[in-house]
Every structure is written in C-alpha cells, then in structure tokens.
Design an enzyme around this catalytic site. Structure first.
Site, short mmCIF file in Angstrom:
data_model
loop_
_atom_site.label_atom_id
_atom_site.label_comp_id
_atom_site.label_asym_id
_atom_site.label_seq_id
_atom_site.Cartn_x
_atom_site.Cartn_y
_atom_site.Cartn_z
N GLU A 79 -24.60 -3.16 58.62
CA GLU A 79 -24.05 -3.07 57.27
C GLU A 79 -24.96 -3.72 56.22
O GLU A 79 -24.88 -3.41 55.03
CB GLU A 79 -22.69 -3.77 57.21
CG GLU A 79 -21.62 -3.16 58.10
CD GLU A 79 -20.96 -1.95 57.47
OE1 GLU A 79 -21.28 -1.65 56.31
OE2 GLU A 79 -20.13 -1.31 58.14
N GLU A 110 -25.29 -7.34 81.63
CA GLU A 110 -25.25 -8.74 81.22
C GLU A 110 -25.83 -9.66 82.30
O GLU A 110 -26.12 -10.82 82.03
CB GLU A 110 -23.83 -9.17 80.87
CG GLU A 110 -22.88 -9.31 82.03
CD GLU A 110 -21.52 -9.84 81.60
OE1 GLU A 110 -21.04 -10.75 82.28
OE2 GLU A 110 -20.97 -9.37 80.58
#
Length: 275
Positions: A79, A110
């Site tokens: 954004e 992960e």
C-alpha cells in the site's frame, strides 16, 4: 521459553456456542489486543525511531516472516508506494515460500533455514538497512536463521513476537513482544496475534512516513494519482491547501505536477513571483 500462543483457549466446546456467543467471546478477546500493544509502546517507539534513522540515511526496511504475520506484512507494504508516493524498495518483505506464492500459504517453508538469508543477499542487504523478524511463536526457523546471519554481518535487527523470552528475541536488537494470551481457538495465531501484528504494521509504516515528511498536516499530499477517486480527493486537497477555487484549474495543475505536494509548491512559487 513459555509458549503462551500455544496454550489452550479460555473457552471450551466452541461447537456448542450460538453465533451470538461466538462473536461476543471473540470480540471480548480482541479487546485485549490494544492493551497488549499499549504495554509494548516504548519498544515499538524505539523500533520506529531506528527505522526512521535508517531510511533517512539511505537504508531500507526488510520484514522477514512466514504464515499469517508474513502475509500481513506484504499487505501493508504494497500500500505504501501509492499512499505515500515512495519507491517500491523502501519497505520490503522476505516471505517464506516467496511473495509470488502469497495466496498458497506454503506453511512448510517456515522450516527453511537457508532461503531467507539468500533472499536478503539477493536484495543486497547491508549495514544501512534494518531487518525485522515476524513470528508469533518467536521460534520460526525461517525467521531465526535470517536474524542470526544479520547479527554475524552487523545488520540491525528487530522482531515482533507474541511469546516472552524467545529465541528470535535473543537475536534481535529491538524487541517488540506483544503478549496477547491464548487464542479463541487454541493455537490459531491468525486471530489475536494476527490482529496485533496488523496494528503494529500500521503504526510502523504510518509513523515512519509521517516522520519522513510524506504527510502534511493530516493529508496524503504525496498520494499517487492512480484513479478517478484519488484524483478527485487530491484536487479537493489541493484547493483546500492553496485557496484555489476553480476545480478545473486545480485539477490541471495537479495532473501537470503529479502530486498535491508538488502542485502546492508550484502554486506557492508562482504566487511569490507575481507579488
């Protein structure tokens, strides 16, 4: 270390609850998130001040994460170029499995202890930058391995974790511990932990952009003019900031200069020259 995030929920037999009971109890738990953040504000402030200093002297920020926390950091960073008119490489995310697999949620990644640092090296991470590890558990191998390498290479590191005294915190210079307690569904850290992480990302990016001068008063004066809605908002912003009363004239100036800030500066300079 005590893994509070893995403790059993304070609620039992969720399947027997009505929708009204479920939402009431989730809302009750969510209210504890803001209080946990309030407790962590001094550490958050130290981290933000360091980020501002790093970026002000030519550095960048890198989030390193997996799972919900990593994906939320991606949503925040994408954004920023539009909202604040900054370059795409100012805030970066090293995501387990790669950002290109964002919606696939490859949770097994992960446990990868090599690729995080390899990706940082590909981005030419250096001592001017700061790397922030995101891990609800505070033990995620993907994140931990990256911070260990940062320490070896004298690169500043911070972390956002949800358990106290974690192994990731041990490898960090700036430690933000958001202790939100057991989740409504035991171990489902996409809930309160994820909410806390999103709120922290908002604080970090917004505070940093303000301190870097990308906001004027309370306005997004550097917003990118990417659609009609934003252009209309920017025109009205420019009119309010300058006193221009002609909408078409303000829009013409805005589109010529490319941002409210540049248009306002141009208007002020032209008015000075005619005084």
């Amino acid at each position: 270390m005590l893994k509070i995030t893995e403790q059993e929920s304070n609620y039992r037999h969720l399947e027997k609850m009505s929708v009204e009971e479920i939402t009431k109890n989730i809302n009750k738990e969510d209210q504890s998130v803001a209080l946990a953040i309030e407790h962590a504000l001094p550490a958050i402030n130290d981290l933000i001040n360091t980020i501002v200093d790093k970026i002000s002297t030519g550095g960048r920020l890198f989030y390193v994460g997996a799972g919900s926390g990593g994906r939320l950091s991606v949503l925040d960073t994408i954004e920023l170029p539009t909202t604040f008119g900054v370059s795409n490489d100012l805030f970066n995310v090293i995501l387990a499995g790669g950002k290109e697999h964002l919606i696939e949620a490859p949770e097994e990644k992960e446990d990868d202890i090599n690729s995080a640092w390899e990706m940082l090296v590909q981005h030419k991470v250096n001592v001017k930058d700061i790397v922030i590890g995101i891990s609800a558990s505070g033990t995620t191998p993907f994140v931990l391995s990256a911070l260990k390498e940062c320490r070896k290479n004298n690169i500043s590191a911070g972390c956002i974790v949800s358990n106290p005294n974690s192994t990731i915190a041990e490898q960090s210079d700036y430690i933000v511990e958001l202790i939100t307690g057991p989740e409504f569904i035991s171990g489902s850290t996409r809930m309160k932990c994820g909410t806390a992480q999103k709120m922290i990302f908002d604080m970090i990016s917004t505070s940093t952009m303000i301190k870097l001068g990308r906001v004027q008063d309370n306005k997004m004066v550097n917003v990118k003019l990417i659609n009609d809605k934003i252009i209309d908002r920017a025109v009205k912003m420019l009119m309010g900031n300058t006193g221009i009363t002609d909408y078409a004239k303000a829009k013409e100036l805005l589109l010529k200069e490319g941002s409210v800030k540049k248009a306002e500066d141009s208007w002020k300079n032209n008015n000075k020259s005619t005084e």
